[in-house]
Each structure stands twice: as C-alpha cells, then as structure tokens.
Design a protein around this motif. Sequence first.
Motif, PDB file in Angstrom:
ATOM      1  N   ASN A  42       0.704  -1.296   0.017  1.00  0.00           N
ATOM      2  CA  ASN A  42       0.078  -0.096  -0.083  1.00  0.00           C
ATOM      3  C   ASN A  42       0.615   1.203  -0.039  1.00  0.00           C
ATOM      4  OD1 ASN A  42      -2.411  -1.401  -0.013  1.00  0.00           O
ATOM      5  ND2 ASN A  42      -2.440  -1.491   2.024  1.00  0.00           N
ATOM      6  N   ASN A  43       1.896   1.153   0.544  1.00  0.00           N
ATOM      7  CA  ASN A  43       2.983   2.476   0.710  1.00  0.00           C
ATOM      8  C   ASN A  43       3.993   2.503  -0.525  1.00  0.00           C
ATOM      9  OD1 ASN A  43       1.722   3.469   2.906  1.00  0.00           O
ATOM     10  ND2 ASN A  43       2.799   1.811   4.341  1.00  0.00           N
ATOM     11  N   TYR A  44       4.084   1.600  -1.463  1.00  0.00           N
ATOM     12  CA  TYR A  44       4.968   1.538  -2.416  1.00  0.00           C
ATOM     13  C   TYR A  44       4.727   2.496  -3.225  1.00  0.00           C
ATOM     14  CZ  TYR A  44       8.067   0.006  -5.968  1.00  0.00           C
ATOM     15  OH  TYR A  44       8.950  -0.041  -6.997  1.00  0.00           O
ATOM     16  N   ASP A  45       5.811   3.499  -3.748  1.00  0.00           N
ATOM     17  CA  ASP A  45       5.792   4.556  -4.775  1.00  0.00           C
ATOM     18  C   ASP A  45       7.116   4.358  -5.611  1.00  0.00           C
ATOM     19  OD1 ASP A  45       5.412   6.703  -6.121  1.00  0.00           O
ATOM     20  OD2 ASP A  45       5.483   7.955  -4.238  1.00  0.00           O
ATOM     21  N   SER A  46       6.579   3.776  -6.745  1.00  0.00           N
ATOM     22  CA  SER A  46       7.850   3.539  -7.692  1.00  0.00           C
ATOM     23  C   SER A  46       8.340   4.773  -8.154  1.00  0.00           C
ATOM     24  CB  SER A  46       7.379   2.681  -8.943  1.00  0.00           C
ATOM     25  OG  SER A  46       6.252   3.626  -9.497  1.00  0.00           O
ATOM     26  N   SER A  47       8.093   6.207  -8.004  1.00  0.00           N
ATOM     27  CA  SER A  47       8.669   7.195  -8.331  1.00  0.00           C
ATOM     28  C   SER A  47       9.739   7.570  -7.339  1.00  0.00           C
ATOM     29  CB  SER A  47       7.532   8.339  -8.519  1.00  0.00           C
ATOM     30  OG  SER A  47       7.103   8.713  -7.156  1.00  0.00           O
ATOM     31  N   LEU A  55      11.835  -2.537   0.226  1.00  0.00           N
ATOM     32  CA  LEU A  55      10.873  -2.004   1.235  1.00  0.00           C
ATOM     33  C   LEU A  55       9.998  -3.161   1.982  1.00  0.00           C
ATOM     34  CD1 LEU A  55       9.186   0.364   2.459  1.00  0.00           C
ATOM     35  CD2 LEU A  55       7.654   0.287   0.317  1.00  0.00           C
ATOM     36  N   MET A  56       9.694  -4.098   1.300  1.00  0.00           N
ATOM     37  CA  MET A  56       9.040  -5.118   1.783  1.00  0.00           C
ATOM     38  C   MET A  56       9.797  -5.827   2.711  1.00  0.00           C
ATOM     39  SD  MET A  56       7.309  -8.554  -0.329  1.00  0.00           S
ATOM     40  CE  MET A  56       9.161  -8.973  -0.888  1.00  0.00           C
TER      41      MET A  56
END
Length: 66
Positions: A42-47, A55-56
């Motif tokens: 839910n918090n992952y931001d590829s930018s 992150l995981m």
Amino acid sequence: MLNQIIEENKNLIYSIIKKYTYYYDKEDLFQTATIGLIKAYNNYDSSKNTKFPNLMSLLLLIYSNT
C-alpha cells in the motif's frame, strides 16, 4: 492482486520469521508479517526509486519483531 503478492512472497515471509518461531507461534508471525507485506504494498511508490522487495523486506522485519 493482493492475494497473488502474498502467495508469491510466502517463502520470503517464512525465511524472515523462521528465526523467531522458537519464541512465537509460527502462524501468528506469518499473519503479522503478512500485515507488513500489505503495508509495504500500500505504501510503495515507484517514483521514489526504491525497489519493492527492499521496502517489503524492511517492513516484514519491523512487523515480525513487534
């Protein structure tokens, strides 16, 4: 989609929590780590130029230790 991510990362979850199964119930740890996986998703931001597995793994460790 989320079920697929959980299914694909079960081995990673178990490899992270295995050193804690002596102290805690394996199923409880798995559920807690799965929450970490969901939060990472839910918090992952590829930018932000961060790889999702990094992150995981970090969040799985954090939530597995709580």
